[in-house]
Design a protein around this motif. Sequence first.
Motif, PDB file in Angstrom:
ATOM      1  N   THR A   1      28.044  17.789  80.811  1.00  0.00           N
ATOM      2  CA  THR A   1      27.808  16.362  80.969  1.00  0.00           C
ATOM      3  C   THR A   1      28.862  15.561  80.215  1.00  0.00           C
ATOM      4  O   THR A   1      29.154  15.851  79.056  1.00  0.00           O
TER       5      THR A   1
ATOM      6  N   ASP B   1      15.531  15.018  80.615  1.00  0.00           N
ATOM      7  CA  ASP B   1      16.962  14.814  80.851  1.00  0.00           C
ATOM      8  C   ASP B   1      17.443  13.536  80.167  1.00  0.00           C
ATOM      9  O   ASP B   1      18.523  13.508  79.569  1.00  0.00           O
TER      10      ASP B   1
ATOM     11  N   TRP C   1      21.645  13.756  93.242  1.00  0.00           N
ATOM     12  CA  TRP C   1      20.484  14.039  92.419  1.00  0.00           C
ATOM     13  C   TRP C   1      19.313  14.435  93.295  1.00  0.00           C
ATOM     14  O   TRP C   1      19.000  13.764  94.280  1.00  0.00           O
TER      15      TRP C   1
ATOM     16  N   GLU D   1      24.362  19.736  83.129  1.00  0.00           N
ATOM     17  CA  GLU D   1      23.528  19.417  84.270  1.00  0.00           C
ATOM     18  C   GLU D   1      23.408  20.688  85.110  1.00  0.00           C
ATOM     19  O   GLU D   1      24.413  21.353  85.383  1.00  0.00           O
TER      20      GLU D   1
ATOM     21  N   ILE E   1      22.647   8.864  83.467  1.00  0.00           N
ATOM     22  CA  ILE E   1      21.343   9.532  83.395  1.00  0.00           C
ATOM     23  C   ILE E   1      20.352   8.667  82.633  1.00  0.00           C
ATOM     24  O   ILE E   1      19.220   8.454  83.081  1.00  0.00           O
TER      25      ILE E   1
ATOM     26  N   TYR F   1      15.038  13.578  89.663  1.00  0.00           N
ATOM     27  CA  TYR F   1      16.073  13.694  88.628  1.00  0.00           C
ATOM     28  C   TYR F   1      16.615  12.314  88.325  1.00  0.00           C
ATOM     29  O   TYR F   1      16.837  11.539  89.251  1.00  0.00           O
ATOM     30  N   PRO F   2      16.806  11.979  87.089  1.00  0.00           N
ATOM     31  CA  PRO F   2      16.557  12.752  85.879  1.00  0.00           C
ATOM     32  C   PRO F   2      15.094  12.651  85.424  1.00  0.00           C
ATOM     33  O   PRO F   2      14.438  11.633  85.651  1.00  0.00           O
TER      34      PRO F   2
ATOM     35  N   GLU G   1      28.533  10.263  82.578  1.00  0.00           N
ATOM     36  CA  GLU G   1      27.377  10.835  83.283  1.00  0.00           C
ATOM     37  C   GLU G   1      26.101  10.678  82.457  1.00  0.00           C
ATOM     38  O   GLU G   1      25.042  10.359  83.002  1.00  0.00           O
TER      39      GLU G   1
END
Length: 173
Positions: A14, A42, A33, A66, A22, A37-38, A18
């Motif tokens: 990650t 996460d 995704w 990830e 997230i 997600y997330p 990113e």
Amino acid sequence: MSDLATARLLLHPTTVREAERIVAGEPDAGARWAPGYPTAGDVSAATRYLRACADTGDPHPFGNYEIRRREDGRAIGGVGFHAPADAEGSVTIGYGLVPSERGRGYASEALRGLLLFAREQGVTRVKGDADHDNLASQHVMIAAGMRPAGQDERVRYFEITWTGPTTPGDAVA
């Protein structure tokens, strides 16, 4: 740093950008995704990673990854280290999948890949834990080669240790 590959998965390191996406719940235009997600886990891991980057710099290779399916590149969860190895060569890990992808062996496969990578980085012990009622997570750690290492009133602890140097082709159970 490049992705870590397993038979069915890519463990993608990650980046800060990113992780910010997230936390915000906003994928990049090219991100794929899976539904769900997330997860909250996460977001928590991405927040911890961003805090570490701000405090001490990017912890990679001991950061977050990830979990992506190789077949379609879709992000289905995360796996990673809580911090770099300590003076004794020990790290703590965490992982999780979106609910729709559980029960397919992905978590155990991702964890085995991360354990092998940790060993290649000179780590001598990896620790993890799961709530007493989270039997699925306990099974994931056992399937990946970790063993019970105690418990308290809330969680059961697991670990795997290695001695001696790593050689090419070493496998994690």
